[in-house]
Design an enzyme around this catalytic site. Structure first.
Site, PDB file in Angstrom:
ATOM      1  N   HIS A 139       0.816  -1.221   0.000  1.00 26.05           N
ATOM      2  CA  HIS A 139       0.000   0.000   0.000  1.00 26.05           C
ATOM      3  C   HIS A 139       0.846   1.265   0.000  1.00 26.05           C
ATOM      4  O   HIS A 139       0.335   2.348  -0.271  1.00 26.05           O
ATOM      5  CB  HIS A 139      -0.933   0.002   1.218  1.00 26.05           C
ATOM      6  N   ASP A 178       3.471   9.488  -1.054  1.00 22.82           N
ATOM      7  CA  ASP A 178       2.294   8.733  -0.632  1.00 22.82           C
ATOM      8  C   ASP A 178       2.105   7.596  -1.618  1.00 22.82           C
ATOM      9  O   ASP A 178       2.263   7.792  -2.829  1.00 22.82           O
ATOM     10  CB  ASP A 178       1.054   9.655  -0.671  1.00 22.82           C
TER      11      ASP A 178
HETATM   12  P1  ADQ Z   1      -3.018   6.320   4.649  1.00 26.88           P
HETATM   13  O1  ADQ Z   1      -1.617   6.795   4.766  1.00 26.88           O
HETATM   14  O2  ADQ Z   1      -3.752   6.155   5.903  1.00 26.88           O
HETATM   15  O3  ADQ Z   1      -3.099   4.960   3.806  1.00 26.88           O
HETATM   16  P2  ADQ Z   1      -4.988   7.562   2.722  1.00 26.88           P
HETATM   17  O4  ADQ Z   1      -4.855   6.822   1.460  1.00 26.88           O
HETATM   18  O5  ADQ Z   1      -5.201   9.015   2.512  1.00 26.88           O
HETATM   19  O6  ADQ Z   1      -3.746   7.435   3.702  1.00 26.88           O
HETATM   20  O7  ADQ Z   1      -6.228   6.957   3.487  1.00 26.88           O
HETATM   21  C1  ADQ Z   1      -6.680   7.496   4.664  1.00 26.88           C
HETATM   22  C2  ADQ Z   1      -8.137   7.120   4.930  1.00 26.88           C
HETATM   23  O8  ADQ Z   1      -8.432   7.483   6.278  1.00 26.88           O
HETATM   24  C3  ADQ Z   1      -9.127   7.867   4.052  1.00 26.88           C
HETATM   25  O9  ADQ Z   1     -10.227   7.053   3.802  1.00 26.88           O
HETATM   26  C4  ADQ Z   1      -9.510   9.082   4.904  1.00 26.88           C
HETATM   27  O10 ADQ Z   1     -10.828   9.535   4.699  1.00 26.88           O
HETATM   28  C5  ADQ Z   1      -9.382   8.539   6.310  1.00 26.88           C
HETATM   29  N1  ADQ Z   1      -8.874   9.601   7.202  1.00 26.88           N
HETATM   30  C6  ADQ Z   1      -7.641  10.138   7.201  1.00 26.88           C
HETATM   31  N2  ADQ Z   1      -7.532  11.102   8.142  1.00 26.88           N
HETATM   32  C7  ADQ Z   1      -8.726  11.179   8.733  1.00 26.88           C
HETATM   33  C8  ADQ Z   1      -9.241  12.003   9.784  1.00 26.88           C
HETATM   34  N3  ADQ Z   1      -8.506  12.909  10.394  1.00 26.88           N
HETATM   35  N4  ADQ Z   1     -10.522  11.806  10.140  1.00 26.88           N
HETATM   36  C9  ADQ Z   1     -11.280  10.880   9.519  1.00 26.88           C
HETATM   37  N5  ADQ Z   1     -10.842  10.080   8.522  1.00 26.88           N
HETATM   38  C10 ADQ Z   1      -9.581  10.232   8.137  1.00 26.88           C
HETATM   39  C11 ADQ Z   1      -2.150   4.030   3.246  1.00 26.88           C
HETATM   40  C12 ADQ Z   1      -1.113   4.633   2.299  1.00 26.88           C
HETATM   41  C13 ADQ Z   1      -1.807   5.414   1.198  1.00 26.88           C
HETATM   42  C14 ADQ Z   1      -2.801   4.503   0.473  1.00 26.88           C
HETATM   43  C15 ADQ Z   1      -3.699   3.774   1.446  1.00 26.88           C
HETATM   44  C16 ADQ Z   1      -4.543   2.699   0.755  1.00 26.88           C
HETATM   45  O11 ADQ Z   1      -0.226   5.486   3.015  1.00 26.88           O
HETATM   46  O12 ADQ Z   1      -0.870   5.935   0.281  1.00 26.88           O
HETATM   47  O13 ADQ Z   1      -3.600   5.292  -0.397  1.00 26.88           O
HETATM   48  O14 ADQ Z   1      -2.947   3.117   2.466  1.00 26.88           O
HETATM   49  O15 ADQ Z   1      -3.738   1.820   0.018  1.00 26.88           O
END
Ligand code: ADQ
Length: 460
Positions: A157, A365
């Site tokens: 991921h 990311d």
């Molecule tokens: P993350 O680094 O956690 O994931 P991201 O892909 O943006 O980052 O996913 C975060 C999820 O958590 C989203 O669904 C978002 O809505 C939710 N979220 C984040 N902050 C939040 C907050 N403060 N309050 C509520 N909800 C929040 C890892 C990798 C990414 C990759 C994903 C999936 O780092 O690059 O896209 O896995 O593979």
């Protein structure tokens, strides 16, 4: 139809609705074929024996959930130490933040070995096995050593760094070698696949059989990009819900005379938060018409707080926010609203929809799902603008966003100003293209492409 077995560090109960896109997608795939989801229970046993943990079995419909507890020592070395203190920073190009403590690798190997041992007893000969993320890279190699011959796929991921950065991990050659125990490795972007190809070309004696096919250590491995998507229908339905509508109305009411910029993430140094705040300060200095108007809501949910680098980041952010509010704030306007908490998922679409501009500006990311959620939450008649870092995996798919280099503060501020001034027809045009792609390449598309590719890997 073969049974699907998913292994990830954390698992989610597929019957519970609010667990997010990945859990929904994997849960649906597991339910479709009947399946098993295996991972850590989330429980730490303070005086537990390293390499030993109780196995818990639970049934949720036709999905079996199997979880294992971790001893304190295993949790600290496998999870906090090697996974989040070594692999996470290095894979996000932050060698300066890696904690290369020689003691961590033992825990990482021990937990992977224990997971394999517990899992092997639960496997059936024609299962299809799908392992997720950096915590569990060597799992297939452990299973193979125990005689398991099932089809095995791995999805990373997070980004895969270029060879000379990966080579900083003391065990890099072992780690990559363990990947060859899988039949298929999925990465988020073409850039990641190119890094893998260059790594095996320079650091191993592998034969590169094709763009996606490599042979080494007596094994042929397919490596391809499978950019992860979101569950668009689920997120749109959330947007129709009461909580989301209330959130939207509240924000629109509060900010009726102002422009809202929004950042949402876990508090993590990969997300470029200090740079974003400095950029916002630069925006206020350089384009003074935004003073008294533009407001940045920055949500940064607590994450991995017992890892040192995260505590330092928190302090830096608090001090930057305080300085910006102190220097620019007025009695009736605070430029930054910084919230160190989670927002309930049901309210998120309303918050996204109220924003004129989303700042999705990570330094690196794997993908970034917030960018995709923002697109889906917009009103197509009056959409907000996505400002996206070129260093997010999502940049390969979301070319109609305004692309920035988050290290370049002046030009990023200029781009935000452009976003704030973008005419309606251009906003609509860009949003339409983005939405079409996010919808076509959603989480179900991602899962089906991966599982089809795994099913079609030629037998050894
Ligand atoms: P993350 O680094 O956690 O994931 P991201 O892909 O943006 O980052 O996913 C975060 C999820 O958590 C989203 O669904 C978002 O809505 C939710 N979220 C984040 N902050 C939040 C907050 N403060 N309050 C509520 N909800 C929040 C890892 C990798 C990414 C990759 C994903 C999936 O780092 O690059 O896209 O896995 O593979």
């Amino acid at each position: 139809m073969s049974r699907l077995v998913v292994i990830s560090n954390r698992i989610a109960d597929p019957r519970k609705p609010a667990s997010g896109g990945l859990a929904v997608a994997v849960g649906q795939a597991l339910e479709a074929s009947g399946g098993l989801w295996f991972g850590w229970s989330g429980k730490i046993v303070e005086d537990g024996t390293p390499g030993e943990g109780d196995l818990h079995l639970q049934t949720a419909g036709n999905v079996q959930l199997a979880t294992v507890d971790l001893s304190r020592e295993d949790h600290d070395s496998y999870y906090l130490g090697y996974s989040n203190g070594v692999l996470w920073p290095v894979f996000h190009y932050r060698l300066d933040l890696a904690d290369f403590d020689a003691g961590y690798i033992g825990g990482y190997r021990r937990v992977n070995h224990m997971f394999a041992r517990k899992l092997a007893n639960l496997l059936q000969p024609d299962d299809v096995i799908w392992v997720h993320d950096y915590h569990l890279m060597p799992l297939a190699a452990e299973l193979r050593a125990m005689g398991c011959r099932q089809r095995m796929g791995f999805f990373l991921h997070i980004p895969l760094p270029p060879p000379l950065i990966l080579a900083a991990v003391p065990e890099h050659d072992w780690l990559v070698r363990t990947l060859f125990a899988y039949d298929l490795v999925g990465l988020q972007s073409d850039a990641d696949v190119a890094h893998f190809s260059r790594y095996v070309g320079t650091e191993t004696s592998a034969d590169i059989l094709g763009e996606h096919e490599f042979r080494a250590f007596g094994k042929t491995l397919q490596v391809q990009a499978f950019p992860i998507g979101i569950d668009v229908d689920e997120f749109q339905a959330l947007g129709q819900g009461r909580e989301s509508q209330e959130m939207y109305a509240q924000m629109k009411g509060e900010y009726s005379r102002r422009r809202l910029l929004l950042g949402v993430e876990r508090m993590d140094y990969s997300k470029g938060l200090p740079q974003r705040l400095k950029t916002f300060r630069h925006l206020l200095q350089t384009y003074p018409e935004n003073v008294g108007s533009a407001t940045l809501i920055q949500i940064a949910a607590p994450s991995r707080e017992s890892v040192d680098a995260y505590a330092a980041l928190r302090q830096e952010l608090e001090s930057l926010c305080g300085a910006i509010n102190g220097n620019f704030g007025e009695l009736d306007w605070m430029p930054v609203r910084y919230i160190h908490r989670n927002v309930a998922r049901k309210r998120l679409p309303g918050l996204y929809r109220a924003a004129s501009v989303a700042l999705v500006t990570p330094l690196r990311d794997g993908m970034n799902l917030v960018a995709k959620e923002f697109v889906v939450a917009q009103d197509p008649d009056d959409p907000g603008v996505l400002v996206l870092s070129r260093f997010a995996g999502a940049a390969e798919q979301l070319a109609e966003a305004l692309m920035v280099n988050p290290y370049d503060i002046a030009r990023t501020a200029e781009t935000i100003q452009r976003a704030l001034q973008m005419p309606l027809d251009e906003r609509q045009r860009r949003h339409q293209s983005l939405l079409t792609r996010v919808r076509e390449q959603d989480v179900h598309w991602w899962r089906e492409r991966f599982l089809n590719a795994l099913a079609n890997v030629p037998a050894p």
